[in-house]
Design a protein around this motif. Structure first.
Motif, PDB file in Angstrom:
ATOM      1  N   ILE A  72       0.753  11.126   4.314  1.00 19.51           N
ATOM      2  CA  ILE A  72       0.552  11.715   5.643  1.00 19.51           C
ATOM      3  C   ILE A  72       0.846  13.205   5.563  1.00 19.51           C
ATOM      4  O   ILE A  72       1.923  13.613   5.114  1.00 19.51           O
ATOM      5  N   ARG A  98       0.838  -1.207   0.000  1.00 20.02           N
ATOM      6  CA  ARG A  98       0.000   0.000   0.000  1.00 20.02           C
ATOM      7  C   ARG A  98       0.871   1.255   0.000  1.00 20.02           C
ATOM      8  O   ARG A  98       2.077   1.202   0.198  1.00 20.02           O
ATOM      9  N   VAL A 131      -4.187   3.319  -1.803  1.00 21.33           N
ATOM     10  CA  VAL A 131      -3.602   4.532  -1.227  1.00 21.33           C
ATOM     11  C   VAL A 131      -4.499   5.008  -0.100  1.00 21.33           C
ATOM     12  O   VAL A 131      -5.719   5.135  -0.266  1.00 21.33           O
ATOM     13  N   ARG A 132      -3.888   5.267   1.050  1.00 27.98           N
ATOM     14  CA  ARG A 132      -4.611   5.805   2.206  1.00 27.98           C
ATOM     15  C   ARG A 132      -4.037   7.174   2.535  1.00 27.98           C
ATOM     16  O   ARG A 132      -2.841   7.414   2.361  1.00 27.98           O
ATOM     17  N   ALA A 133      -4.893   8.076   2.985  1.00 26.47           N
ATOM     18  CA  ALA A 133      -4.486   9.440   3.313  1.00 26.47           C
ATOM     19  C   ALA A 133      -4.753   9.704   4.791  1.00 26.47           C
ATOM     20  O   ALA A 133      -5.782   9.291   5.323  1.00 26.47           O
ATOM     21  N   TRP A 134      -3.819  10.405   5.421  1.00 26.51           N
ATOM     22  CA  TRP A 134      -3.868  10.631   6.861  1.00 26.51           C
ATOM     23  C   TRP A 134      -3.545  12.082   7.194  1.00 26.51           C
ATOM     24  O   TRP A 134      -2.714  12.703   6.533  1.00 26.51           O
ATOM     25  N   GLU A 147      -7.293   8.937   9.686  1.00 25.11           N
ATOM     26  CA  GLU A 147      -7.425   8.616   8.275  1.00 25.11           C
ATOM     27  C   GLU A 147      -8.496   9.515   7.660  1.00 25.11           C
ATOM     28  O   GLU A 147      -9.570   9.728   8.243  1.00 25.11           O
ATOM     29  N   ASP A 155       0.829   5.199   1.800  1.00 28.60           N
ATOM     30  CA  ASP A 155       0.237   6.091   2.801  1.00 28.60           C
ATOM     31  C   ASP A 155       0.736   7.509   2.564  1.00 28.60           C
ATOM     32  O   ASP A 155       1.944   7.747   2.466  1.00 28.60           O
ATOM     33  N   ARG A 213      -4.473  11.683  -2.533  1.00 28.67           N
ATOM     34  CA  ARG A 213      -4.739  10.244  -2.652  1.00 28.67           C
ATOM     35  C   ARG A 213      -5.015   9.859  -4.107  1.00 28.67           C
ATOM     36  O   ARG A 213      -4.504   8.864  -4.611  1.00 28.67           O
TER      37      ARG A 213
END
Length: 85
Positions: free
Chosen positions: A23, A19, A64-67, A83, A21, A52
């Motif tokens: 941030i 994945r 894709v994860r966004a934080w 998140e 991430d 993202r």
């Protein structure tokens, strides 16, 4: 489709085999207040969604994860990272 240029700075990009991430750090004071934190999450959501989406084009085979990471010292450590969906 209309082409659109997006400019921004991704503070931390973590690319792992399974994945990606994204941030983003935020120094806003007041994030310890739940209502203010919710407002900040909504306020910054379009920015993180754009990051993202762009990273999804760069890394199409990885989710894709966004934080958001709030640096407000009034927040306990376990409440700083959120998140953005």
């Amino acid at each position: 489709a209309v082409e659109q240029r997006i400019t921004g700075v991704i503070y931390r990009l973590v690319v792992s085999p399974d994945r990606v991430d994204v941030i983003d750090y935020k120094t806003n004071r007041g994030a310890a207040d739940p209502a203010q934190r919710d407002w900040l999450l909504d306020h910054y959501r379009p920015q993180l969604v754009a990051y993202r989406e762009v990273m999804g084009l760069v890394h199409p085979v990885r989710p894709v994860r966004a934080w958001l990471l709030f640096t407000d010292p009034a927040l306990p450590d376990g409440q700083r990272l959120h998140e953005v969906t």
